[in-house]
Write a protein that holds these residues in place. Structure first.
Motif, PDB file in Angstrom:
ATOM      1  N   ALA A   1       0.832  -1.205   0.000  1.00 60.68           N
ATOM      2  CA  ALA A   1       0.000   0.000   0.000  1.00 60.68           C
ATOM      3  C   ALA A   1       0.867   1.256   0.000  1.00 60.68           C
ATOM      4  CB  ALA A   1      -0.928  -0.012   1.206  1.00 60.68           C
ATOM      5  N   SER A   2       1.955   1.243   0.765  1.00 63.87           N
ATOM      6  CA  SER A   2       2.880   2.381   0.784  1.00 63.87           C
ATOM      7  C   SER A   2       3.410   2.658  -0.614  1.00 63.87           C
ATOM      8  CB  SER A   2       4.055   2.095   1.725  1.00 63.87           C
ATOM      9  OG  SER A   2       3.636   1.899   3.049  1.00 63.87           O
ATOM     10  N   LEU A   3       3.837   1.619  -1.285  1.00 65.76           N
ATOM     11  CA  LEU A   3       4.418   1.763  -2.613  1.00 65.76           C
ATOM     12  C   LEU A   3       3.391   2.271  -3.622  1.00 65.76           C
ATOM     13  CD1 LEU A   3       6.868   1.395  -4.426  1.00 65.76           C
ATOM     14  CD2 LEU A   3       6.221  -1.001  -4.719  1.00 65.76           C
ATOM     15  N   VAL A   4       2.180   1.712  -3.609  1.00 64.78           N
ATOM     16  CA  VAL A   4       1.151   2.128  -4.559  1.00 64.78           C
ATOM     17  C   VAL A   4       0.784   3.595  -4.348  1.00 64.78           C
ATOM     18  CG1 VAL A   4      -1.245   1.782  -5.282  1.00 64.78           C
ATOM     19  CG2 VAL A   4       0.247  -0.195  -4.914  1.00 64.78           C
ATOM     20  N   CYS A   5       0.663   4.023  -3.102  1.00 64.41           N
ATOM     21  CA  CYS A   5       0.331   5.428  -2.836  1.00 64.41           C
ATOM     22  C   CYS A   5       1.436   6.360  -3.325  1.00 64.41           C
ATOM     23  CB  CYS A   5       0.062   5.633  -1.349  1.00 64.41           C
ATOM     24  SG  CYS A   5      -1.525   4.971  -0.790  1.00 64.41           S
ATOM     25  N   MET A   6       2.675   5.969  -3.171  1.00 67.34           N
ATOM     26  CA  MET A   6       3.775   6.792  -3.677  1.00 67.34           C
ATOM     27  C   MET A   6       3.762   6.823  -5.199  1.00 67.34           C
ATOM     28  SD  MET A   6       6.941   6.081  -1.028  1.00 67.34           S
ATOM     29  CE  MET A   6       6.859   4.283  -1.026  1.00 67.34           C
ATOM     30  N   MET A   7       3.489   5.675  -5.838  1.00 69.95           N
ATOM     31  CA  MET A   7       3.380   5.646  -7.293  1.00 69.95           C
ATOM     32  C   MET A   7       2.286   6.587  -7.794  1.00 69.95           C
ATOM     33  SD  MET A   7       3.691   1.597  -8.216  1.00 69.95           S
ATOM     34  CE  MET A   7       5.239   0.682  -8.094  1.00 69.95           C
ATOM     35  N   ALA A   8       1.225   6.730  -6.988  1.00 68.25           N
ATOM     36  CA  ALA A   8       0.099   7.576  -7.376  1.00 68.25           C
ATOM     37  C   ALA A   8       0.319   9.048  -7.067  1.00 68.25           C
ATOM     38  CB  ALA A   8      -1.176   7.083  -6.696  1.00 68.25           C
ATOM     39  N   GLY A   9       1.443   9.398  -6.427  1.00 65.19           N
ATOM     40  CA  GLY A   9       1.785  10.800  -6.238  1.00 65.19           C
ATOM     41  C   GLY A   9       1.702  11.325  -4.825  1.00 65.19           C
ATOM     42  N   ALA A  10       1.614  10.448  -3.821  1.00 69.39           N
ATOM     43  CA  ALA A  10       1.574  10.923  -2.436  1.00 69.39           C
ATOM     44  C   ALA A  10       2.858  11.667  -2.092  1.00 69.39           C
ATOM     45  CB  ALA A  10       1.385   9.748  -1.481  1.00 69.39           C
ATOM     46  N   ASP A  11       2.724  12.796  -1.382  1.00 71.56           N
ATOM     47  CA  ASP A  11       3.883  13.531  -0.890  1.00 71.56           C
ATOM     48  C   ASP A  11       4.410  12.938   0.410  1.00 71.56           C
ATOM     49  OD1 ASP A  11       3.982  15.820  -2.819  1.00 71.56           O
ATOM     50  OD2 ASP A  11       1.975  16.150  -2.033  1.00 71.56           O
ATOM     51  N   PHE A  12       3.507  12.397   1.205  1.00 70.41           N
ATOM     52  CA  PHE A  12       3.813  11.748   2.484  1.00 70.41           C
ATOM     53  C   PHE A  12       3.033  10.447   2.545  1.00 70.41           C
ATOM     54  CE2 PHE A  12       5.839  15.351   4.372  1.00 70.41           C
ATOM     55  CZ  PHE A  12       6.217  15.062   5.673  1.00 70.41           C
ATOM     56  N   ILE A  13       3.545   9.471   3.277  1.00 72.56           N
ATOM     57  CA  ILE A  13       2.721   8.355   3.700  1.00 72.56           C
ATOM     58  C   ILE A  13       2.677   8.372   5.227  1.00 72.56           C
ATOM     59  CG2 ILE A  13       2.905   6.891   1.663  1.00 72.56           C
ATOM     60  CD1 ILE A  13       5.184   5.388   3.009  1.00 72.56           C
ATOM     61  N   LYS A  14       1.505   8.073   5.762  1.00 77.41           N
ATOM     62  CA  LYS A  14       1.220   8.243   7.187  1.00 77.41           C
ATOM     63  C   LYS A  14       0.619   6.961   7.734  1.00 77.41           C
ATOM     64  CE  LYS A  14      -1.895  11.087  10.082  1.00 77.41           C
ATOM     65  NZ  LYS A  14      -2.839  12.236  10.042  1.00 77.41           N
ATOM     66  N   THR A  15       0.977   6.604   8.951  1.00 77.45           N
ATOM     67  CA  THR A  15       0.557   5.319   9.485  1.00 77.45           C
ATOM     68  C   THR A  15      -0.937   5.241   9.745  1.00 77.45           C
ATOM     69  OG1 THR A  15       0.997   6.028  11.764  1.00 77.45           O
ATOM     70  CG2 THR A  15       2.772   4.870  10.593  1.00 77.45           C
ATOM     71  N   SER A  16      -1.487   6.208  10.449  1.00 77.04           N
ATOM     72  CA  SER A  16      -2.775   5.995  11.099  1.00 77.04           C
ATOM     73  C   SER A  16      -3.585   7.275  11.206  1.00 77.04           C
ATOM     74  CB  SER A  16      -2.566   5.465  12.532  1.00 77.04           C
ATOM     75  OG  SER A  16      -1.498   4.566  12.611  1.00 77.04           O
ATOM     76  N   THR A  17      -4.872   7.087  11.462  1.00 78.59           N
ATOM     77  CA  THR A  17      -5.735   8.231  11.765  1.00 78.59           C
ATOM     78  C   THR A  17      -5.643   8.615  13.230  1.00 78.59           C
ATOM     79  OG1 THR A  17      -7.646   6.863  12.345  1.00 78.59           O
ATOM     80  CG2 THR A  17      -7.386   7.440  10.014  1.00 78.59           C
ATOM     81  N   GLY A  18      -5.125   7.706  14.050  1.00 76.90           N
ATOM     82  CA  GLY A  18      -5.143   7.902  15.495  1.00 76.90           C
ATOM     83  C   GLY A  18      -6.421   7.394  16.123  1.00 76.90           C
ATOM     84  N   LYS A  19      -7.350   6.924  15.300  1.00 75.93           N
ATOM     85  CA  LYS A  19      -8.636   6.436  15.787  1.00 75.93           C
ATOM     86  C   LYS A  19      -8.715   4.906  15.764  1.00 75.93           C
ATOM     87  CE  LYS A  19     -10.107  10.760  15.794  1.00 75.93           C
ATOM     88  NZ  LYS A  19     -10.294  11.517  17.043  1.00 75.93           N
ATOM     89  N   GLU A  20      -7.709   4.241  15.187  1.00 75.35           N
ATOM     90  CA  GLU A  20      -7.723   2.778  15.143  1.00 75.35           C
ATOM     91  C   GLU A  20      -7.282   2.206  16.492  1.00 75.35           C
ATOM     92  OE1 GLU A  20      -7.480   4.791  11.797  1.00 75.35           O
ATOM     93  OE2 GLU A  20      -5.439   4.083  12.183  1.00 75.35           O
ATOM     94  N   SER A  21      -7.538   0.927  16.680  1.00 79.90           N
ATOM     95  CA  SER A  21      -7.116   0.278  17.923  1.00 79.90           C
ATOM     96  C   SER A  21      -5.604   0.121  17.970  1.00 79.90           C
ATOM     97  CB  SER A  21      -7.796  -1.086  18.069  1.00 79.90           C
ATOM     98  OG  SER A  21      -7.492  -1.920  16.962  1.00 79.90           O
ATOM     99  N   GLU A  22      -4.960   0.036  16.802  1.00 77.34           N
ATOM    100  CA  GLU A  22      -3.499  -0.019  16.731  1.00 77.34           C
ATOM    101  C   GLU A  22      -3.025   1.058  15.782  1.00 77.34           C
ATOM    102  OE1 GLU A  22      -0.626  -3.023  14.544  1.00 77.34           O
ATOM    103  OE2 GLU A  22      -1.126  -3.840  16.523  1.00 77.34           O
TER     104      GLU A  22
END
Length: 326
Positions: A213-234
């Motif tokens: 998922a990290s790689l695909v988002c970067m291929m699509a033009g993401a400037d940053f990749i971020k782990t979480s919303t802070g609302k998940e259990s992990e």
């Protein structure tokens, strides 16, 4: 003490990642050795230790990389104004003066769409960007055309950065073309505002899914990749961080474009921030230890850092309640 970088936006300093065509051969080749990753992550807290002057310098760098965040249902304009004031003056003036770090600010202020105008007005002249969560945050399950419209509304309101959430189902079903197309549309809707892709890694099932998922988002033009919303259990973890920043390194090696990284959720102590910073230094190098390429998504972290810096300067610890965020 070394002065901090004052320009926060990655597209100002680095050539912006335009994305590339979806390369399914590359995506399918991505694997993750979970046991090896977890062993490496488990050794990190004990491998590096910074003390005294060095620790203070690292904590000051951490402050400059904080996305100071409020994402609560009871947010008010006054709370956001207080948070922005804290972002402009993250540590007591006398402490910063003793450290020769006057002018230090956080990396950004992160809010819901309705609070963008308040944040922009409160930060005027500070150089601190406003980040807005978008695309049906935190679940990302609102109609697609509304998610695109939400991005446009936030950009029009003055947001410099847009934190979007991906559709987890695309990852869990292995529909990488759908994830790529979605991320590409989000990137286009952001225009000049830079985009952070939130993967919600705690809901992706495996570290291999996180890597792909990290790689695909970067291929699509993401400037940053971020782990979480802070609302998940992990939320942010060291194994997930290791996977994501190695994907960033591989993307840079192949394309020449530097992508930023933002761990978010659960990072509330200075000692944790130091571990993340040392991991970034080890895996990506010093260039990524700047706010245009690294951010902490946090709220309470700043209070603990301020408390540690006060101890460094005065030799005594103050109560945590004396370092409120807003």
């Amino acid at each position: 003490m070394q002065t901090q970088t004052t320009t926060h936006l990655p597209q100002v300093i680095e050539p912006r990642n335009p994305g590339i065509d979806l390369d399914m051969q590359w995506v399918r080749a991505v694997q993750a050795n979970t046991s090896a990753i977890e062993r490496r992550a488990a050794t990190l807290p004990g491998r590096r230790s910074v003390k005294k002057d060095y620790q203070a310098a690292w904590l000051l760098r951490a402050i400059s990389c904080v996305d100071l965040t409020t994402l609560s249902g009871d947010d008010t304009a006054e709370r956001v104004r207080r948070l922005c004031a804290k972002g402009r003056q993250p540590v007591r003036a006398d402490i910063l003066s003793a450290l020769d770090m006057q002018g230090l600010t956080v990396g950004a202020i992160c809010v819901y769409h309705d609070m963008i105008e308040t944040a922009v007005a409160s930060l005027q002249g500070s150089g601190i960007p406003v980040a807005a969560v978008s695309t049906g945050f935190p679940a990302g399950l609102s109609p697609f055309h509304l998610r695109l419209a939400e991005i446009g509304e936030s950009v029009a309101a003055g947001a410099d950065e847009i934190d979007i959430v991906i559709s987890r189902r695309h990852v869990l079903s292995g529909n990488w073309q759908a994830l790529y197309d979605e991320m590409r549309a989000f990137r286009h809707a952001c225009g000049e505002a830079h985009v952070k892709a939130i993967l919600a890694t705690g809901e992706l099932g495996t570290l291999r899914n996180v890597a792909r998922a990290s790689l695909v988002c970067m291929m699509a033009g993401a400037d940053f990749i971020k782990t979480s919303t802070g609302k998940e259990s992990e939320n942010a973890t060291l194994p997930v961080t290791l996977v994501m920043i190695r994907a960033i390194r591989e993307y840079y090696d192949r394309t020449g474009f530097r992508i930023g990284y933002k761990p978010a959720g659960g990072i509330s102590k200075s000692k944790d921030a130091l571990v993340y910073l040392t991991l970034i230094k080890d895996e990506l190098g010093d260039r990524w230890l700047q706010p245009d390429l690294f951010r902490f998504g946090a709220s309470s972290l700043l209070g603990d850092i301020e408390r540690q810096l006060e101890h460094y300067v005065t030799g005594t610890y103050s109560a945590s309640y004396r370092h409120a965020m807003g």
